[in-house]
Design a protein around this motif. Structure first.
Motif, PDB file in Angstrom:
ATOM      1  N   VAL A  87      60.860  43.152  83.077  1.00 17.78           N
ATOM      2  CA  VAL A  87      60.951  42.032  82.144  1.00 17.78           C
ATOM      3  C   VAL A  87      62.423  41.671  81.976  1.00 17.78           C
ATOM      4  O   VAL A  87      63.225  42.493  81.528  1.00 17.78           O
ATOM      5  N   VAL A  88      62.780  40.464  82.352  1.00 20.30           N
ATOM      6  CA  VAL A  88      64.177  40.043  82.244  1.00 20.30           C
ATOM      7  C   VAL A  88      64.228  38.552  81.930  1.00 20.30           C
ATOM      8  O   VAL A  88      63.423  37.763  82.449  1.00 20.30           O
ATOM      9  N   PHE A  89      65.135  38.164  81.069  1.00 14.00           N
ATOM     10  CA  PHE A  89      65.257  36.779  80.620  1.00 14.00           C
ATOM     11  C   PHE A  89      65.731  35.875  81.747  1.00 14.00           C
ATOM     12  O   PHE A  89      66.650  36.211  82.497  1.00 14.00           O
ATOM     13  N   ASN A  90      65.091  34.729  81.855  1.00 11.60           N
ATOM     14  CA  ASN A  90      65.492  33.687  82.799  1.00 11.60           C
ATOM     15  C   ASN A  90      65.613  32.392  82.011  1.00 11.60           C
ATOM     16  O   ASN A  90      64.604  31.865  81.518  1.00 11.60           O
ATOM     17  N   SER A  91      66.811  31.886  81.862  1.00 15.24           N
ATOM     18  CA  SER A  91      67.043  30.719  81.012  1.00 15.24           C
ATOM     19  C   SER A  91      66.321  29.469  81.497  1.00 15.24           C
ATOM     20  O   SER A  91      66.162  28.508  80.743  1.00 15.24           O
ATOM     21  N   GLU A  92      65.873  29.465  82.762  1.00 14.89           N
ATOM     22  CA  GLU A  92      65.162  28.305  83.297  1.00 14.89           C
ATOM     23  C   GLU A  92      63.675  28.344  82.979  1.00 14.89           C
ATOM     24  O   GLU A  92      62.953  27.386  83.251  1.00 14.89           O
ATOM     25  N   THR A  93      63.200  29.446  82.408  1.00 17.14           N
ATOM     26  CA  THR A  93      61.800  29.569  82.015  1.00 17.14           C
ATOM     27  C   THR A  93      61.640  29.226  80.543  1.00 17.14           C
ATOM     28  O   THR A  93      62.399  29.704  79.702  1.00 17.14           O
ATOM     29  N   SER A  94      60.652  28.400  80.225  1.00 21.75           N
ATOM     30  CA  SER A  94      60.401  28.047  78.829  1.00 21.75           C
ATOM     31  C   SER A  94      59.373  29.005  78.238  1.00 21.75           C
ATOM     32  O   SER A  94      58.167  28.751  78.240  1.00 21.75           O
ATOM     33  N   TYR A  95      59.858  30.136  77.741  1.00 21.97           N
ATOM     34  CA  TYR A  95      58.984  31.115  77.111  1.00 21.97           C
ATOM     35  C   TYR A  95      58.398  30.564  75.815  1.00 21.97           C
ATOM     36  O   TYR A  95      57.264  30.889  75.456  1.00 21.97           O
TER      37      TYR A  95
END
Length: 341
Positions: free
Chosen positions: A107-115
């Motif tokens: 699990v890692v943050f991706n700023s291009e994904t709209s969580y």
């Protein structure tokens, strides 16, 4: 000697367990009631998983051998393993990955994904409100000549913290060294002093005895230390109206501060990579708000955390548990939990 088993065990004035223990397991039950937070979370997790599997053995016959670990300190070379740890918000939830905990997780943050879009704004507010219930803090804490002016909070971490080893913070080398607690605190404050434009810094010693300082710190100008024995909680300081932000390597207190709408500066990795942080990377940047759309990035990051935390009841469901064991990296707990009927 006759041991009398109490009919009522009350861990809280408003809670009573009636005939909680039997004569055969009174000692074990009392030990469980008195476990520390980490051991208690592990015990709940392991006993729940064990009961689910043992109650539905045929369902798990097709699995390959699997090792289940709490933290990574004793992970060996098993071909198939799962590492569990405390969740993030709230800490009584769980994280799980075959790769490791926190920064080593899949699990890692991706700023291009709209969580936020995946979770939904309504559910986001519900999750945030619920998480805040577990982060009880005093908004009325005042310390004369200390909290009467704007300050930044620096919660110290232990030099033996496994997260430090993989933090990519510039402090990684300190992990496990002799006197690591003191070395980490000194190195951290030296870096903050270099970046500090003049704001007051309040440093809080870690409450765990194994993480405390062994000698007095050399405190830079504008810096004040609160010892663990002072019994002043970091979260109470973080919630103070004059707290301008939190500075840390990768403490989970940063997550709780986000719930309080406080700015965060992180030197190390947590659930994000160094080149794609939702938070500030230095003190001056935080004080001058140099991250564009910071609030929306934080909400998106919090949404990712809410989507990816497991609840204890998840491990009671044999179908969900089987899928978790079979394909751990392909599941989003929030989504999968709502799919199971």
């Amino acid at each position: 000697m006759i041991i009398r088993i109490p009919k009522i065990i009350s861990p809280h004035k408003n809670i009573a367990f009636i005939r909680y223990v039997r004569r055969s397991n009174s000692s074990a039950a009392k030990q469980v009631l008195n476990l520390k937070q980490g051991s208690h979370a592990k015990t709940l997790l392991f006993t729940t998983i064990n009961r689910t599997v043992s109650s539905h053995p045929a369902l798990f016959n097709d699995l390959s051998p699997l090792e289940i670990h709490w933290s990574e300190r004793h992970v060996g070379n098993a071909e198939s393993k799962l590492v569990f740890e405390h969740g993030w918000l709230p800490r009584c939830s769980y994280q799980m990955s075959p790769y490791g905990a926190n920064a080593r997780s899949h699990v890692v943050f991706n700023s291009e994904t709209s969580y936020m879009k995946l979770l939904g704004s309504v559910e986001f507010e519900k999750c945030k409100s619920r998480a805040l219930r577990f982060v009880q803090s005093s908004n009325s804490l005042d310390i004369p000549e200390l909290t009467d002016q704007p300050f930044c909070l620096v919660p110290l971490q232990g030099g033996g913290d496994f997260n430090l080893k993989f933090s990519e913070s510039g402090f990684d080398y300190i992990f496990g060294e002799t006197g690591a607690n003191d070395k980490l605190a000194s190195a951290l404050l030296e870096r903050i002093e270099f970046e500090n434009p003049g704001i007051k810094i309040i440093v809080t010693e870690h409450p765990a005895k194994k993480c405390r300082l062994s000698k007095p710190l050399s405190l830079p100008k504008h810096t004040h230390l609160i010892k663990a024995t002072d019994n002043i909680r970091s979260i109470d300081l973080a919630a103070h109206k004059n707290c301008a932000g939190i500075v840390s390597v990768n403490s989970n207190l940063m997550h709780e501060a986000m719930l309080k709408n406080k700015r965060v500066c992180a030197y190390g990795r947590l659930m994000y990579n160094q080149n794609d942080k939702p938070v500030y990377s230095n003190l001056e940047g935080m004080l001058n708000n140099l991250v564009p759309d910071y609030e929306s990035k934080i909400n998106n990051y919090l949404s990712m955390l809410f989507l990816n935390q497991w609840e204890l009841t998840d491990f009671m469901d044999p179908v969900l548990l089987h899928r978790m064991f079979s394909a751990p990296t392909s599941l989003t707990p929030w989504e999968f939990r709502n799919e199971i009927t």
